[in-house]
Design a protein around this motif. Structure first.
Motif, mmCIF file in Angstrom:
data_model
loop_
_atom_site.group_PDB
_atom_site.id
_atom_site.type_symbol
_atom_site.label_atom_id
_atom_site.label_comp_id
_atom_site.label_asym_id
_atom_site.label_seq_id
_atom_site.Cartn_x
_atom_site.Cartn_y
_atom_site.Cartn_z
ATOM 1 N N SER A 1 8.548 37.134 -46.622
ATOM 2 C CA SER A 1 8.564 37.103 -48.099
ATOM 3 C C SER A 1 9.708 37.942 -48.670
ATOM 4 C CB SER A 1 7.229 37.619 -48.652
ATOM 5 O OG SER A 1 7.094 38.985 -48.315
ATOM 6 N N VAL B 1 5.819 40.704 -44.666
ATOM 7 C CA VAL B 1 6.905 41.512 -45.254
ATOM 8 C C VAL B 1 8.253 40.848 -44.980
ATOM 9 C CG1 VAL B 1 8.128 43.716 -45.094
ATOM 10 C CG2 VAL B 1 5.640 43.681 -45.153
ATOM 11 N N LEU C 1 1.441 48.431 -44.659
ATOM 12 C CA LEU C 1 1.876 48.326 -43.257
ATOM 13 C C LEU C 1 1.749 49.685 -42.559
ATOM 14 C CD1 LEU C 1 3.155 46.497 -41.083
ATOM 15 C CD2 LEU C 1 5.389 47.220 -41.905
ATOM 16 N N GLU D 1 0.997 41.582 -40.992
ATOM 17 C CA GLU D 1 1.542 42.282 -42.160
ATOM 18 C C GLU D 1 3.067 42.311 -42.086
ATOM 19 O OE1 GLU D 1 -0.638 43.095 -44.448
ATOM 20 O OE2 GLU D 1 1.003 43.707 -45.787
ATOM 21 N N LEU D 2 3.560 42.552 -40.871
ATOM 22 C CA LEU D 2 4.999 42.587 -40.657
ATOM 23 C C LEU D 2 5.608 41.220 -40.955
ATOM 24 C CD1 LEU D 2 6.819 44.862 -39.641
ATOM 25 C CD2 LEU D 2 6.694 43.840 -37.367
ATOM 26 N N ASP E 1 9.474 40.904 -49.401
ATOM 27 C CA ASP E 1 8.855 41.820 -50.374
ATOM 28 C C ASP E 1 8.741 43.209 -49.759
ATOM 29 O OD1 ASP E 1 7.365 43.176 -52.176
ATOM 30 O OD2 ASP E 1 5.529 41.968 -51.956
ATOM 31 N N TYR E 2 9.741 44.074 -50.074
ATOM 32 C CA TYR E 2 9.725 45.419 -49.491
ATOM 33 C C TYR E 2 9.189 46.443 -50.484
ATOM 34 C CZ TYR E 2 12.458 43.212 -45.820
ATOM 35 O OH TYR E 2 12.859 42.388 -44.820
ATOM 36 N N ARG F 1 3.409 47.100 -50.437
ATOM 37 C CA ARG F 1 3.381 46.263 -49.235
ATOM 38 C C ARG F 1 3.653 47.127 -47.989
ATOM 39 N NH1 ARG F 1 1.445 41.063 -49.720
ATOM 40 N NH2 ARG F 1 0.587 41.367 -47.638
ATOM 41 N N LEU F 2 4.761 47.959 -48.119
ATOM 42 C CA LEU F 2 5.127 48.824 -46.990
ATOM 43 C C LEU F 2 4.025 49.860 -46.720
ATOM 44 C CD1 LEU F 2 8.955 49.420 -47.477
ATOM 45 C CD2 LEU F 2 7.812 48.058 -45.732
#
Ligand SMILES: Nc1ncnc2c1ncn2[C@@H]1O[C@H](COP(=O)(O)OP(=O)(O)OP(=O)(O)O)[C@@H](O)[C@H]1O
Length: 757
Positions: free
Chosen positions: A141, A138, A152, A134-135, A143-144, A148-149
């Motif tokens: 990409s 992130v 995580l 997942e990290l 993509d924050y 998405r976060l």
């Protein structure tokens, strides 16, 4: 909750009693390969066969057999493997059932939890790989976005919960394991101790019996709860091996699938089968991963170089015969340096350099710091060299490079999480394979120690009467009639008899005094009369017999006989405990009652002594084996007051020991006292003899109710006895009253009497 099973002291019953109650099948002897396979062969014989090693004679013709030192590892050859299988067939199931029977529920839970524990690392790796994936997404990409976060953070929180659950699981599993383990350990220790206490002196003086007890003790000590107690392997470690197997299997599954699918789908990827483009290469790659471990495993079958060590994860080495000998010597020297009773002699004879030298040579050899040339050269063989290369020289470690191949092959196509998962799995896999190999080595040796444990339980005390011939001792209330006919006794290992054709009769209620020169056999005779030793079997020329109240002593169980006898031994035990216990052990039933203890002490002339002690009967005595009032064990502590311990003089100790013997005087038919007054002053000597006289008479009728035998060098005592036996060279040369012996012209007793009185 039942943790420890009830085991009555004299009973050998067990949850699986069959094996432990088999009788000892006589003298152990050499057996052949095929012989060992027969189920009729006793466990004792199988165990004994496993420690026999043939050494070819100088001309290469004669093969001498000798026994391995107890604790030495058995070679992994065909004979030993077949012996191990025989032992396992006879004991393993019994052992497991026996241990499982102690705590059925907890043991079942233990096995289940251990298996679960084995697969937990796989889940841990998977969960952490998901976070990494997942990290990676992130970061790569950019993509924050909060969704998405959020995902995580959820994964991290889930991992925290998993870790918490795992540690709770560990706490519960450890607690359960401790309870199961403690009860198993207690049980095997108790059985071992119980059996040791059952065995008599003749049985324990047999060297083979001593060796089997030694190895049995190693087995018992392997129940440490640490999994590597003595470099051995207890049945509980077997459960741990299950955990390693479970972990190994789960890591293999991960390895097989992690390299070709993303970590979030590795299970599905694995079960989907080898349909993708990487599938063909997986098996050879797994082979590459396992190659170093495979080579270590093969190396474990090769012989070891002398004084080189196994590199098991536990760090424990199994001793070779030479090492076992050195270890025993080092331990003996260490004990000597620590033991207080030796302190005076060490100082007086200047033994310190000798002790230190002997210890350091032995210890250095054990630690591999010094190897004797002869040992080194004789132990170097092709097999041993190869083993050293594969294990000690870490050749196999070089092959670890191969394990990185999948990294290069798949690094462009797989996720970061999968690669991390793969790496963890390789490490974990190798660790488990290695620990299983070590476990295998230890388990193989342990089988023989387990065999020793069960074999030891089959030993029957030699002094017990033959089944069907036993009779109960019947007290007449007038003392014990003793009739010795042609008694001889030879110490084990000795070629010449110490007692030779001893014959005499003491009527019930009589007093016999045995006198004679040093080393003539008086104490040996007392041990035969006390049924501590058994006299030699009758020969074709003599019909040796010892009759007690006209009954053959061999038909009376020693424990039954001993209940009607009391004795003072020439070398008596001095216990580092209270006066009460030191005296009270003479009659355990009265151990906690002041009156009988004080009465026995008063009769033995120890009343004033006890009253003068700071805490009376509860004063702790200090016995480092020397005249205590003269030598304080620790002059810096001022021993007598600060430590609450009291030293006694030789004569004071003797009074304590006489008090112990007098504890049982009321109920005994025979009083046998070996040198009762050797440390006493003249007044005390007279008092003791007067007391013995009064103890042996009925207070109302005045008739004698006990037989007394006194062994002494003080001939003034002999004068008062009903009969005197003069001992010379292991036999009675003169027998009669004082007057009769004194009236003989060539009497040795008479000349001894005149010389001493
Ligand atoms: N454990 C043993 N093993 C072998 N021989 C022994 C053992 N104990 C004693 N002996 C031998 O037996 C002989 C007799 O010993 P024993 O102690 O019976 O003599 P004793 O007459 O009581 O001597 P003392 O008057 O010095 O006490 C000794 O000469 C000794 O060589």
């Amino acid at each position: 909750m039942r943790i420890f099973p009830p085991t009555p002291f004299n009973s050998m019953s067990s949850p699986s009693g069959d094996l432990l109650s088999k009788p000892f099948l006589g003298e152990p002897h050499v057996i052949s390969d095929s012989h060992a396979q027969q189920s009729a062969v006793s466990l004792f014989e199988v165990w004994n066969a496993s420690r026999q090693t043939a050494v070819t004679g100088e001309e290469g013709k004669d093969a001498n057999h000798y026994h391995l030192q107890p604790g030495s590892p058995r070679k992994c050859n065909l004979l030993n493997i077949s012996l191990a299988i025989t032992i396992l067939q006879q004991t393993f199931l019994d052992m497991l059932l026996l241990l499982w029977g102690l705590n059925p529920v907890r043991t079942t839970v233990l096995i289940f939890l251990t298996l679960v524990r084995g697969v937990l690392p796989a889940f841990r790796g998977y969960s952490q790989a998901l976070i990494l994936d997942e990290l990676q997404v992130v970061v790569t990409s950019g993509d924050y976005a909060s969704a998405r976060l959020g995902r995580l953070v959820r994964l991290i929180l889930r991992e925290c919960c998993r870790m918490l659950a795992e540690s709770l699981f560990d706490t519960f599993a450890n607690h359960n394991e401790n309870i199961v383990h403690s009860s198993m350990r207690f049980y095997v220790e108790q059985r071992q101790l119980e059996q040791r206490l059952r065995l008599d002196v003749p049985t324990l003086s047999d060297l083979t019996v001593r060796d089997v007890l030694h190895e049995s003790d190693l087995f018992v000590r392997s129940f440490t709860g640490l999994g590597f107690g003595f470099g051995l392997f207890s049945p509980l470690d077997l459960v741990r091996a299950l955990s390693s197997v479970a972990e190994l299997v789960s890591q293999l599954i991960i390895l097989y699938s992690a390299s070709r699918v993303s970590s979030s789908a590795f299970f599905t990827g694995f079960f989907a089968g080898p349909s993708d483009n990487h599938s063909v290469t997986h098996l050879p790659l797994l082979g590459a991963v396992l190659l170093p471990s495979l080579l270590s495993f093969i190396a474990s079958f090769l012989p070891r170089l002398p004084f080189s060590y196994t590199n098991c994860s536990t760090g424990d080495a199994l001793y070779s015969s030479a090492e076992a000998r050195e270890a025993e010597r080092a331990e003996r020297m260490r004990s000597m340096a620590h033991a207080e009773p030796f302190r005076a002699e060490i100082a007086l004879f200047g033994l310190a350099p000798w002790i230190l030298d002997s210890w350091s040579v032995a210890r250095k050899r054990i630690l591999g710091l010094e190897v004797q040339q002869g040992d080194l050269y004789s132990g170097i063989t092709l097999g041993a060299g190869l083993r050293w290369l594969l294990t000690q020289a870490n050749v196999s470690e070089m092959l670890v490079l191969l394990q990185n191949l999948p990294f290069f092959i798949y690094s462009s196509t797989t996720s970061l999480g999968s690669l991390a998962l793969y790496r963890n799995s390789v490490h974990s896999l190798l660790f488990n394979v290695r620990s299983l190999i070590c476990s295998f080595e230890r388990a193989f040796q342990s089988i023989f120690y387990m065999g020793a444990f069960f074999a030891a339980m089959t030993i029957e005390p030699r002094l017990n009467p033959e089944p069907g011939r036993a009779v109960k001792y019947e007290s007449t209330g007038k003392g014990m009639k003793i009739e010795a006919r042609h008694i001889s006794y030879t110490y084990p290992g000795s070629t010449k008899p110490t007692l030779k054709d001893v014959s005499f009769t003491v009527e019930a209620g009589e007093t016999l005094v045995v006198v004679g020169y040093n080393g003539s056999g008086k104490t040996t005779l007392s041990n035969v009369l006390l049924r501590i030793f058994d006299f030699d079997a009758p020969s074709p020329d003599t019909s040796a017999q010892l009759l007690i109240n006209n009954i053959d002593i061999r038909r009376i169980a020693p424990a039954d006989y001993h209940r009607h006898v009391t004795a003072l031994f020439q070398v008596f035990s001095k216990l580092n405990t209270t006066v009460r216990e030191n005296v009270g052990i003479g009659e355990l039933r009265s151990q906690f009652r002041d009156h009988p203890i004080r009465e026995a002490a008063a009769r033995a002339g120890a009343g004033r002594l006890i009253n003068s002690l700071p805490r009376g009967l509860d004063t702790n005595l200090d016995c480092v084996g020397l005249g205590m009032n003269a030598i304080n064990p620790n002059p810096f502590m001022g021993g007598n007051s600060d430590s609450g311990r009291q030293g006694l003089s030789g004569g004071e100790w003797q009074r304590v020991a006489i008090s112990r013997a007098f504890m049982r005087a009321q109920s005994a038919d025979l009083l046998l006292l070996d040198e009762p007054t050797s440390h006493l002053d003249a007044h005390a000597q007279n008092n003791v003899f007067e007391t013995i006289e009064s103890i042996c008479r009925d207070p109302v009728t005045g008739k004698r109710t006990k037989t007394v035998i006194i062994i002494t060098h003080q001939l003034s005592i002999a004068k008062r006895a009903d009969k005197i036996a003069m001992f010379e060279n292991g036999t009675i040369t003169e027998f009669g009253t004082h007057e009769e012996l004194m009236s003989r012209a060539d009497s040795h007793y008479a000349s001894l009497y005149r010389a001493t009185v």
